[in-house]
Design a protein around this motif. Structure first.
Motif, mmCIF file in Angstrom:
data_model
loop_
_atom_site.group_PDB
_atom_site.id
_atom_site.type_symbol
_atom_site.label_atom_id
_atom_site.label_comp_id
_atom_site.label_asym_id
_atom_site.label_seq_id
_atom_site.Cartn_x
_atom_site.Cartn_y
_atom_site.Cartn_z
ATOM 1 N N LEU A 4 10.700 -4.363 -2.792
ATOM 2 C CA LEU A 4 9.683 -4.834 -1.862
ATOM 3 C C LEU A 4 8.443 -3.978 -2.074
ATOM 4 O O LEU A 4 8.539 -2.740 -2.114
ATOM 5 N N VAL A 5 7.303 -4.635 -2.183
ATOM 6 C CA VAL A 5 6.053 -3.918 -2.400
ATOM 7 C C VAL A 5 5.021 -4.401 -1.396
ATOM 8 O O VAL A 5 4.736 -5.602 -1.316
ATOM 9 N N GLU A 6 4.485 -3.454 -0.623
ATOM 10 C CA GLU A 6 3.440 -3.771 0.343
ATOM 11 C C GLU A 6 2.071 -3.673 -0.319
ATOM 12 O O GLU A 6 1.869 -2.885 -1.250
ATOM 13 N N SER A 7 1.141 -4.449 0.214
ATOM 14 C CA SER A 7 -0.242 -4.394 -0.250
ATOM 15 C C SER A 7 -1.162 -4.760 0.896
ATOM 16 O O SER A 7 -0.706 -5.320 1.916
ATOM 17 N N GLY A 8 -2.443 -4.446 0.743
ATOM 18 C CA GLY A 8 -3.435 -4.894 1.703
ATOM 19 C C GLY A 8 -3.806 -3.911 2.788
ATOM 20 O O GLY A 8 -4.616 -4.221 3.658
ATOM 21 N N GLY A 9 -3.235 -2.735 2.771
ATOM 22 C CA GLY A 9 -3.590 -1.754 3.792
ATOM 23 C C GLY A 9 -4.984 -1.195 3.562
ATOM 24 O O GLY A 9 -5.692 -1.601 2.636
ATOM 25 N N GLY A 10 -5.383 -0.277 4.419
ATOM 26 C CA GLY A 10 -6.687 0.339 4.252
ATOM 27 C C GLY A 10 -7.260 0.822 5.554
ATOM 28 O O GLY A 10 -6.538 1.021 6.537
ATOM 29 N N LEU A 11 -8.569 0.994 5.551
ATOM 30 C CA LEU A 11 -9.298 1.511 6.703
ATOM 31 C C LEU A 11 -10.094 0.389 7.347
ATOM 32 O O LEU A 11 -10.774 -0.378 6.659
ATOM 33 N N VAL A 12 -10.008 0.292 8.661
ATOM 34 C CA VAL A 12 -10.731 -0.744 9.391
ATOM 35 C C VAL A 12 -11.199 -0.157 10.720
ATOM 36 O O VAL A 12 -10.558 0.740 11.266
ATOM 37 N N GLN A 13 -12.288 -0.677 11.225
ATOM 38 C CA GLN A 13 -12.780 -0.212 12.517
ATOM 39 C C GLN A 13 -11.995 -0.858 13.651
ATOM 40 O O GLN A 13 -11.446 -1.964 13.497
ATOM 41 N N ALA A 14 -11.965 -0.184 14.769
ATOM 42 C CA ALA A 14 -11.303 -0.738 15.949
ATOM 43 C C ALA A 14 -11.900 -2.102 16.276
ATOM 44 O O ALA A 14 -13.122 -2.291 16.199
ATOM 45 N N GLY A 15 -11.019 -3.034 16.613
ATOM 46 C CA GLY A 15 -11.450 -4.394 16.884
ATOM 47 C C GLY A 15 -11.423 -5.294 15.667
ATOM 48 O O GLY A 15 -11.542 -6.523 15.791
ATOM 49 N N GLY A 16 -11.260 -4.701 14.514
ATOM 50 C CA GLY A 16 -11.252 -5.468 13.277
ATOM 51 C C GLY A 16 -9.886 -6.046 12.959
ATOM 52 O O GLY A 16 -8.930 -5.921 13.739
ATOM 53 N N LEU A 86 -7.449 -4.750 16.130
ATOM 54 C CA LEU A 86 -6.766 -3.492 15.838
ATOM 55 C C LEU A 86 -7.290 -2.357 16.707
ATOM 56 O O LEU A 86 -8.480 -2.294 17.050
ATOM 57 N N LYS A 87 -6.369 -1.459 17.054
ATOM 58 C CA LYS A 87 -6.674 -0.312 17.889
ATOM 59 C C LYS A 87 -6.354 0.965 17.117
ATOM 60 O O LYS A 87 -5.497 0.952 16.222
ATOM 61 N N PRO A 88 -6.980 2.066 17.463
ATOM 62 C CA PRO A 88 -6.653 3.338 16.785
ATOM 63 C C PRO A 88 -5.164 3.664 16.840
ATOM 64 O O PRO A 88 -4.620 4.246 15.893
ATOM 65 N N GLU A 89 -4.501 3.269 17.916
ATOM 66 C CA GLU A 89 -3.064 3.555 18.030
ATOM 67 C C GLU A 89 -2.207 2.710 17.096
ATOM 68 O O GLU A 89 -0.996 2.926 16.999
ATOM 69 N N THR A 91 -2.760 2.844 13.961
ATOM 70 C CA THR A 91 -2.773 3.641 12.738
ATOM 71 C C THR A 91 -1.382 4.154 12.420
ATOM 72 O O THR A 91 -0.725 4.775 13.260
ATOM 73 N N ALA A 92 -0.929 3.854 11.200
ATOM 74 C CA ALA A 92 0.428 4.242 10.796
ATOM 75 C C ALA A 92 0.647 3.820 9.352
ATOM 76 O O ALA A 92 -0.172 3.096 8.765
ATOM 77 N N VAL A 93 1.753 4.263 8.802
ATOM 78 C CA VAL A 93 2.233 3.706 7.546
ATOM 79 C C VAL A 93 3.095 2.499 7.900
ATOM 80 O O VAL A 93 4.011 2.604 8.726
ATOM 81 N N TYR A 94 2.777 1.374 7.304
ATOM 82 C CA TYR A 94 3.488 0.137 7.587
ATOM 83 C C TYR A 94 4.477 -0.156 6.454
ATOM 84 O O TYR A 94 4.124 -0.084 5.274
ATOM 85 N N GLN A 118 7.824 0.788 -0.018
ATOM 86 C CA GLN A 118 7.435 2.200 -0.039
ATOM 87 C C GLN A 118 6.464 2.552 1.080
ATOM 88 O O GLN A 118 6.229 3.732 1.342
ATOM 89 N N GLY A 119 5.923 1.543 1.717
ATOM 90 C CA GLY A 119 4.998 1.763 2.821
ATOM 91 C C GLY A 119 3.549 1.736 2.370
ATOM 92 O O GLY A 119 3.238 2.016 1.208
ATOM 93 N N ILE A 120 2.671 1.389 3.295
ATOM 94 C CA ILE A 120 1.246 1.349 3.002
ATOM 95 C C ILE A 120 0.482 1.813 4.235
ATOM 96 O O ILE A 120 0.844 1.493 5.368
ATOM 97 N N GLN A 121 -0.572 2.575 3.992
ATOM 98 C CA GLN A 121 -1.325 3.173 5.090
ATOM 99 C C GLN A 121 -2.298 2.168 5.697
ATOM 100 O O GLN A 121 -3.028 1.483 4.981
ATOM 101 N N VAL A 122 -2.284 2.108 7.019
ATOM 102 C CA VAL A 122 -3.289 1.372 7.786
ATOM 103 C C VAL A 122 -3.935 2.368 8.737
ATOM 104 O O VAL A 122 -3.242 2.999 9.542
ATOM 105 N N THR A 123 -5.244 2.507 8.625
ATOM 106 C CA THR A 123 -5.973 3.441 9.474
ATOM 107 C C THR A 123 -7.038 2.684 10.245
ATOM 108 O O THR A 123 -7.842 1.969 9.650
ATOM 109 N N VAL A 124 -7.010 2.837 11.563
ATOM 110 C CA VAL A 124 -7.981 2.180 12.432
ATOM 111 C C VAL A 124 -8.864 3.253 13.038
ATOM 112 O O VAL A 124 -8.380 4.117 13.783
#
Length: 126
Positions: A4-16, A86-89, A91-94, A118-124
């Motif tokens: 299983l391979v995750e993709s599409g994570g990244g950094l986004v502003q709150a509300g995005g 999205l909310k700051p809370e 934020t996690a590895v998905y 393996q997980g992917i980072q999502v940061t809000v």
């Protein structure tokens, strides 16, 4: 070996919005469950959402209800988790995970899942 391979994570502003995707390889069965989990720093891994490919039934943890949408494509062997408002809370590895289970209801217990990405980072950001 199932992968299983995750993709599409990244950094986004709150509300995005952001969509994380899971691609499953070396797997031929049509009935299974896909779960999405997340783990924030210093916290335990928690279930976010899951879907049964047998029934299409879905589950969402209370904190994401109305904001996240899970989907799966059995032909392509993929799953998406669409995350809105999205909310700051959030934020996690998905992580996406696959359970070799044929049931109308998808399992919410992470111990039930047989294969993990393996997980992917999502940061809000706030």
């Amino acid at each position: 070996e199932v992968q299983l391979v995750e993709s599409g994570g990244g950094l986004v502003q709150a509300g995005g919005s952001l969509t994380v995707s899971c691609t499953i390889s070396e797997f031929i069965f049509d009935d299974y469950a896909i779960g999405w989990f997340r783990q924030a720093p210093g916290k335990e891994r928690e279930g976010v959402s899951c879907i049964s490919t047998t029934s299409g039934e879905t589950y969402y943890t209370n904190s994401v209800k109305g904001r996240f949408t899970i989907s799966s494509d059995n032909r392509k062997k993929t799953s998406d988790l669409r995350m809105n408002s999205l909310k700051p809370e959030d934020t996690a590895v998905y992580y996406c995970a696959l359970a070799l289970i044929v049931a109308d209801r998808c399992p919410t217990d992470l111990a039930t899942y047989d294969y993990w990405g393996q997980g992917i980072q999502v940061t809000v950001s706030s």
